[in-house]
Design a protein around this motif. Structure first.
Motif, PDB file in Angstrom:
ATOM      1  N   ARG A  27       0.922  -1.202  -0.027  1.00 24.55           N
ATOM      2  CA  ARG A  27      -0.019  -0.001   0.061  1.00 24.55           C
ATOM      3  C   ARG A  27       0.989   1.146  -0.045  1.00 24.55           C
ATOM      4  O   ARG A  27       0.331   2.334   0.275  1.00 24.55           O
ATOM      5  CB  ARG A  27      -0.973   0.067   1.132  1.00 24.55           C
ATOM      6  N   VAL A  28       2.227   0.954  -0.334  1.00 20.62           N
ATOM      7  CA  VAL A  28       3.145   2.157  -0.401  1.00 20.62           C
ATOM      8  C   VAL A  28       3.392   2.895   0.775  1.00 20.62           C
ATOM      9  O   VAL A  28       3.583   4.067   0.794  1.00 20.62           O
ATOM     10  CB  VAL A  28       2.530   3.040  -1.693  1.00 20.62           C
ATOM     11  N   ARG A 201      -8.432   0.379   2.104  1.00 23.86           N
ATOM     12  CA  ARG A 201      -7.559   0.263   3.358  1.00 23.86           C
ATOM     13  C   ARG A 201      -6.835   1.571   3.780  1.00 23.86           C
ATOM     14  O   ARG A 201      -6.604   1.856   4.769  1.00 23.86           O
ATOM     15  CB  ARG A 201      -6.497  -0.989   3.028  1.00 23.86           C
ATOM     16  N   THR A 202      -6.166   2.115   2.602  1.00 22.01           N
ATOM     17  CA  THR A 202      -5.413   3.357   2.877  1.00 22.01           C
ATOM     18  C   THR A 202      -6.523   4.348   3.740  1.00 22.01           C
ATOM     19  O   THR A 202      -6.099   4.774   4.405  1.00 22.01           O
ATOM     20  CB  THR A 202      -4.664   4.088   1.588  1.00 22.01           C
ATOM     21  N   PHE A 217     -12.283  -1.617  11.673  1.00 18.41           N
ATOM     22  CA  PHE A 217     -12.825  -1.420  10.419  1.00 18.41           C
ATOM     23  C   PHE A 217     -12.425  -2.889   9.686  1.00 18.41           C
ATOM     24  O   PHE A 217     -11.924  -3.932   9.927  1.00 18.41           O
ATOM     25  CB  PHE A 217     -12.181  -0.334   9.490  1.00 18.41           C
ATOM     26  N   CYS A 218     -13.326  -3.150   8.458  1.00 14.02           N
ATOM     27  CA  CYS A 218     -13.128  -4.285   7.675  1.00 14.02           C
ATOM     28  C   CYS A 218     -13.727  -3.839   6.219  1.00 14.02           C
ATOM     29  O   CYS A 218     -14.104  -2.915   5.970  1.00 14.02           O
ATOM     30  CB  CYS A 218     -13.896  -5.452   8.268  1.00 14.02           C
ATOM     31  N   VAL A 250      -9.333   7.827  -0.467  1.00 13.10           N
ATOM     32  CA  VAL A 250      -9.761   6.716  -1.239  1.00 13.10           C
ATOM     33  C   VAL A 250      -9.515   7.115  -2.763  1.00 13.10           C
ATOM     34  O   VAL A 250      -8.973   6.719  -3.483  1.00 13.10           O
ATOM     35  CB  VAL A 250     -11.052   6.295  -0.999  1.00 13.10           C
ATOM     36  N   ARG A 251     -10.180   8.306  -2.927  1.00  9.51           N
ATOM     37  CA  ARG A 251     -10.212   9.034  -4.058  1.00  9.51           C
ATOM     38  C   ARG A 251      -8.777   9.433  -4.703  1.00  9.51           C
ATOM     39  O   ARG A 251      -8.569   9.034  -5.908  1.00  9.51           O
ATOM     40  CB  ARG A 251     -11.000  10.479  -4.146  1.00  9.51           C
ATOM     41  N   SER A 252      -7.907   9.809  -4.055  1.00 10.71           N
ATOM     42  CA  SER A 252      -6.600  10.117  -4.270  1.00 10.71           C
ATOM     43  C   SER A 252      -5.880   8.937  -4.738  1.00 10.71           C
ATOM     44  O   SER A 252      -5.039   8.775  -5.738  1.00 10.71           O
ATOM     45  CB  SER A 252      -5.714  10.882  -3.139  1.00 10.71           C
ATOM     46  N   VAL A 253      -5.915   7.708  -4.061  1.00 14.85           N
ATOM     47  CA  VAL A 253      -5.445   6.561  -4.553  1.00 14.85           C
ATOM     48  C   VAL A 253      -5.896   6.042  -5.647  1.00 14.85           C
ATOM     49  O   VAL A 253      -5.361   5.519  -6.814  1.00 14.85           O
ATOM     50  CB  VAL A 253      -5.402   5.647  -3.374  1.00 14.85           C
TER      51      VAL A 253
END
Length: 407
Positions: A27-28, A201-202, A217-218, A250-253
């Motif tokens: 996930r960097v 996940r990020t 969370f899941c 999320v949108r950024s990834v």
């Protein structure tokens, strides 16, 4: 210790090729880095200082399809991020991606011998990282499964999840609980399908890092479920702010390959054991958010009002058979959607012609003509309250069908 062994390999490679080297997880997120050789950029400095390269940088790297690479490849620069070009080599063990070895190489001058040294380093790192990955992944899978069970509408399933979390010492103890659901809508390109999980996940990990609130969370397919527990109700403004941060990450990834929206359920009394009700509401609110163009993509269950129950209809039951026959007739005779949009605006504005005309930037005479045409095609008198309710519910159902069809 795993960390020291990884560091030894990274430092040895950096000295050998004379370049800054780092190891990231899939996930960097940076795991370890070498000293700099004057080639560091803003992204690397941030990653070292904050243990986070930033969602935009992570999204740029993931957009290259690195999760599918089997050989080193080039990550192009991003001047707007202060990010130089990099050589990126996947670290794999038995085809499982464990991490990314990244070497800053702004001018592509790393020699073939240097690239060979990078390949050798990935082979040395893979067995070191695999054991740790297996242990962490087993724990994560078990924890997320327990959280999913805890949020199930089935009492039997919830009991199993509650017991599993209690055994692991992770069952949140608080009087109040609420759930936020992030939902990825639209289908990303095939080469970015894996980015959906990484993106969710990020975002979830970023929000869960707020230690002021007890959070679990899941993931559940294209949904990210965020459970928040507290000793007193969390203000709706704070929940919206957390949802906005989640969506931003999320949108950024995803970097434009798909959209993400969020739904917020009510904060319920009874703690984690009653959180499933909030989860049901948040899931419905997220589905409703996907039907609303514009805005920030966040919808609270309370905003849906009397129409909220429609959002809980299972997606596989959302078929044209649920639509009132008069609305189906209108849809069939209105291929451009102009009359449907007019009817939607008219009903959303409580049947007020002046407000509808203003909202549509339409002359009132033109509006009356369209309303007359709608009445003719549907066979319904729009002055009748029951008729308006029938059409309004049908339009809400029709709106829910459209995002369901896309994904």
């Amino acid at each position: 210790m795993l960390g020291s062994r990884l560091q030894d390999v990274v430092d040895e490679l950096a000295e050998r090729i004379g370049r800054s080297v780092a190891v990231n997880d899939p996930r960097v997120r940076i795991l370890c880095a070498s000293r700099h050789f004057g080639d560091e950029d803003r992204v690397r400095v941030r990653a070292v200082l904050q243990r986070d390269a930033g969602s935009a940088a992570a999204g740029h790297i993931l957009a290259q399809g690195v999760d599918r690479w089997t050989e080193p490849g080039v990550i192009p620069p991003r001047e707007d991020l202060g990010m130089r070009a990099r050589l990126c080599a996947p670290i794999r063990w038995r085809h499982q991606l464990l991490g990314l070895l990244v070497v800053i190489d702004p001018d592509g001058s790393l020699s073939p011998a240097g690239v060979h040294a990078v390949r050798e380093a990935t082979r040395a790192l893979a067995p070191l990282m695999y054991g740790d990955f297996t242990a962490r992944d087993t724990e994560r899978v078990a924890r997320e499964e327990a959280v999913r069970q805890l949020l199930s509408p089935s009492a039997t399933v919830r009991e199993a999840g509650r017991d599993a979390l209690a055994r692991g010492g992770r069952l949140p103890s608080a009087r109040w609980a609420g759930v936020t659901v992030a939902r990825v809508v639209g289908d990303p390109p095939a080469d970015r399908a894996g980015a959906v999980e990484v993106a969710l996940r990020t975002g979830l990990e970023r929000v869960a890092g707020d230690r002021a609130l007890r959070t679990e969370f899941c993931l559940d397919g294209p949904l990210g479920l965020l459970l928040t527990c507290s000793d007193r109700p969390v203000p709706q403004e704070r929940l919206r702010a957390r949802a906005a941060v989640l969506l931003e990450q999320v949108r950024s990834v995803l970097n434009g390959s798909a959209e993400c929206v969020a739904g917020i359920g009510e904060t319920v009394e009874g703690g984690a054991e009653q959180a499933w009700m909030s989860c049901e509401q948040a899931t419905g609110a997220a589905r409703a958010a996907a039907t609303r163009p514009g805005g920030d993509g966040v919808v609270h269950w309370a905003e849906l009002g009397a129409l909220a129950p429609l959002s809980l209809i299972p997606p596989d039951r959302l078929t044209p058979a649920l639509l009132p026959a008069p609305l189906r007739a209108l849809l069939a005779r209105d291929p451009s959607g102009r009359l449907v949009d007019t009817l939607t605006a008219y009903l959303d504005h409580g049947g007020s012609a002046p407000r509808t005309a203003h909202a549509l930037h339409l002359h009132r005479t033109s509006l009356y003509y369209r309303l007359q045409r709608i009445a003719e095609l549907t066979g319904l008198d729009l002055a009748d309250g029951d008729n308006r309710l029938t059409l309004h519910l049908g339009l809400r159902l029709h709106a829910l069908m459209r995002p369901a069809g896309r994904g």
